[in-house]
Design an enzyme around this catalytic site. Structure first.
Site, PDB file in Angstrom:
ATOM      1  N   ARG A   1      -0.852   7.603   2.475  1.00 39.87           N
ATOM      2  CA  ARG A   1      -0.221   8.453   3.481  1.00 39.87           C
ATOM      3  C   ARG A   1      -1.231   8.756   4.568  1.00 39.87           C
ATOM      4  O   ARG A   1      -2.402   9.013   4.271  1.00 39.87           O
ATOM      5  CB  ARG A   1       0.197   9.802   2.866  1.00 39.87           C
TER       6      ARG A   1
ATOM      7  N   GLU B   1       0.856  -1.197   0.000  1.00 42.07           N
ATOM      8  CA  GLU B   1       0.000   0.000   0.000  1.00 42.07           C
ATOM      9  C   GLU B   1       0.888   1.241   0.000  1.00 42.07           C
ATOM     10  O   GLU B   1       1.985   1.226   0.528  1.00 42.07           O
ATOM     11  CB  GLU B   1      -0.969  -0.021   1.181  1.00 42.07           C
TER      12      GLU B   1
ATOM     13  N   GLY C   1       9.426  11.680  10.226  1.00 42.44           N
ATOM     14  CA  GLY C   1       9.147  10.771  11.338  1.00 42.44           C
ATOM     15  C   GLY C   1       8.008   9.859  10.932  1.00 42.44           C
ATOM     16  O   GLY C   1       7.776   9.640   9.747  1.00 42.44           O
TER      17      GLY C   1
ATOM     18  N   CYS D   1       6.339   4.845   9.436  1.00 43.03           N
ATOM     19  CA  CYS D   1       6.758   4.170   8.197  1.00 43.03           C
ATOM     20  C   CYS D   1       8.213   4.431   7.820  1.00 43.03           C
ATOM     21  O   CYS D   1       9.027   3.518   7.810  1.00 43.03           O
ATOM     22  CB  CYS D   1       5.841   4.578   7.058  1.00 43.03           C
TER      23      CYS D   1
ATOM     24  N   LYS E   1       3.040  14.552  11.446  1.00 38.52           N
ATOM     25  CA  LYS E   1       2.782  15.406  10.286  1.00 38.52           C
ATOM     26  C   LYS E   1       1.387  15.990  10.461  1.00 38.52           C
ATOM     27  O   LYS E   1       0.673  15.606  11.406  1.00 38.52           O
ATOM     28  CB  LYS E   1       2.875  14.617   8.974  1.00 38.52           C
TER      29      LYS E   1
ATOM     30  N   ASN F   1       9.532   4.015  -0.354  1.00 36.54           N
ATOM     31  CA  ASN F   1       9.590   4.782   0.893  1.00 36.54           C
ATOM     32  C   ASN F   1      11.005   5.294   1.157  1.00 36.54           C
ATOM     33  O   ASN F   1      11.194   6.424   1.605  1.00 36.54           O
ATOM     34  CB  ASN F   1       9.110   3.923   2.074  1.00 36.54           C
TER      35      ASN F   1
ATOM     36  N   LYS G   1       7.913  -1.445  -2.583  1.00 36.94           N
ATOM     37  CA  LYS G   1       7.472  -0.709  -1.393  1.00 36.94           C
ATOM     38  C   LYS G   1       8.663  -0.149  -0.605  1.00 36.94           C
ATOM     39  O   LYS G   1       8.729   1.044  -0.309  1.00 36.94           O
ATOM     40  CB  LYS G   1       6.629  -1.631  -0.515  1.00 36.94           C
TER      41      LYS G   1
ATOM     42  N   PHE H   1       7.837  16.256  -1.759  1.00 39.77           N
ATOM     43  CA  PHE H   1       8.814  15.722  -0.798  1.00 39.77           C
ATOM     44  C   PHE H   1      10.150  16.447  -0.848  1.00 39.77           C
ATOM     45  O   PHE H   1      11.194  15.883  -0.524  1.00 39.77           O
ATOM     46  CB  PHE H   1       8.957  14.201  -0.945  1.00 39.77           C
TER      47      PHE H   1
END
Ligand code: UGA
Length: 429
Positions: free
Chosen positions: A154, A151, A257, A260, A320, A208, A204, A249
């Site tokens: 966010r 997945e 933080g 994930c 966040k 990330n 994945k 990003f």
């Protein structure tokens, strides 16, 4: 289709709800009876924009239900998703015992009918192979295929991310699983990429890690901006206008933080090591992320000199904006460091206070953003909540003992804050 989701945490609950929303019949399983009862009553244990309405709507429509019984879910569903936690271990590797436990339990309940077992939890490469071996060990005649379907949602925009994905990745070890998996995802109208099992798992971790790398990269450039008098926002805009790079990003701040990125980076470094590769690049990404908090704290010390008995107001505790999640939040780390140096911290977060309280018991949590400023020697912005932009900043300044404002998320406009009389410090600007 009839689908089961084992694990009703963040990923499981949002995924199950969105599957129901597009018309599938979904059974969400969790071994926490209290949680299941509360979900059945319509109480959602997390704050996620849009989720509560969707859960209620789909429960009422009879498409979404909750149970503690894996057996019932396996009996009723062709496709069974595993969405249980994969917590970090002290050495950086991932604890796969929940995934393994669910695989065994699924095996026990298989009756001979074909089932697809899909791993949705974030796992190191080669986990899918292990899941298949485990199921076969406990049910040698099991008619199953194991699929990896990572997945990419966010927190804070999970429902929107799930309903409008950039891509769906489906890693298979047999062609038989492809059509049913496509049927699950056809309603989402997104490109479907079919890969082998290991590639899907790697997509994945590699995604990330790459996003975290982008953040550390821009944070490193922010340090050069500070040293040279350049402005990180102009630099990021200029870089991001190149389609090959992209602006997303590239927001400098006090670092990434959450549950994930920190965990997934460590896990990727660790599995790479096991496979014989020293992923030095990602080790540096982690170091830069750590430095970012230290550099921010240094700026505060440079202004306030001694932190002991200083009153510091903190805006933002969640990792966040738009979430109540405080797991591995940089804001919490910064607050802990201030408390350890003897500062008196008053903090406010629009959603994360309940979950933060246990992590920072010595901090005083207050009911409004303005209250953190009362008698404060400095105010810090630690989470990128857009609500903070529209606060009455002049009113906040009047409540403070000295007008020092440290913006760890580059959320506010420097000229505006300076014109209000703040001594304003941010990151790379
Ligand atoms: C992240 C990924 O973005 C998702 O694609 C992925 O599915 C998810 O992890 C997961 O593995 O489950 P999430 O952790 O919810 O999602 O949040 P992000 O929006 O990625 O933010 C992570 C951290 O990076 C936050 O602390 C945020 O403040 C920070 N960040 C983000 C920056 O410092 N700068 C940026 O430009 C962007």
């Amino acid at each position: 289709m009839n689908l089961a989701i084992v694990g009703s945490g963040y990923v499981g609950l949002v995924t199950g709800t969105c599957f129901a929303e597009v018309g599938h019949r979904v059974i969400c399983v969790d071994n926490d009876l209290k949680k299941v009862h509360s979900l059945q009553d319509g109480h959602i244990p997390i704050y996620e924009p849009g989720l509560e309405e969707l859960v209620k709507k789909n429960v009422a429509a009879g498409r979404l239900s909750f149970t503690t019984s894996i057996g019932d879910a396996v009996a009723a569903s062709t496709v069974i998703f595993i969405a249980v936690p994969t917590p970090p271990q002290p050495d950086g590797s991932v604890d796969l015992s929940f995934v393994e436990g669910v695989a065994r339990e699924i095996a026990v309940h298989l009756t001979g009918e074909y089932r697809i077992v899909v791993d949705k939890s974030t796992v190191p490469v080669k986990t899918g192979e292990r899941v298949a071996q485990t199921i076969k060990r406990y049910k040698p005649d099991a008619d199953i295929d194991v699929v990896s379907n990572p997945e990419f949602l966010r927190e804070g925009s999970a429902v929107a991310d799930l309903m409008n994905p950039d891509r769906i990745v489906i890693g298979v070890s047999s062609d038989r699983a492809i059509e049913p998996m496509k049927e699950v995802y056809t309603p989402f109208n997104a490109p479907i990429m079919i890969t082998d099992l290991n590639s899907a798992e790697l997509i994945k971790h590699a995604s990330n890690s790459f996003l975290a790398l982008k953040i550390s990269y821009i944070n490193a450039v922010a340090a050069i901006c500070e040293a040279s008098g350049a402005n990180i926002e102009l630099v990021a805009d200029g870089m991001g206008a190149d389609k090959r790079i992209g602006r997303a990003f590239l927001n400098a701040g006090i670092g990434y933080g959450g549950s994930c990125f920190p965990k997934d980076l460590s896990a990727f470094i660790r599995i790479s090591e096991e496979l014989g590769y020293n992923f030095r690049l990602l080790k540096e990404v982690e170091e830069i992320n750590q430095d970012q908090k230290d550099r921010f704290l240094k700026k505060i010390r440079e202004s306030l000199w001694v932190l002991r008995h200083k009153k510091i107001g903190v805006l933002g505790l969640a990792f966040k904006g738009n979430t109540d999640d405080v797991r591995s939040s940089v804001a919490i780390t910064v607050v802990k460091a201030l408390l350890a140096e003897g500062a008196e911290v008053k903090a406010y977060d629009p959603k994360g206070m309940e979950k933060a309280q246990a992590l920072i018991p010595e901090a005083k949590l207050v009911a409004t953003a303005e209250e953190v400023a009362d008698g404060a020697d400095a105010v810090l912005v630690l989470t990128e909540w857009t609500d903070f932009k529209s606060l009455d900043w002049l009113g906040i300044k009047k409540r403070m003992l000295s007008p020092l404002l440290f913006d760890g998320r580059n959320l506010l406009n420097p000229e505006e804050m300076r014109s209000l009389g703040f001594t304003y410090t941010s990151v790379g600007r």
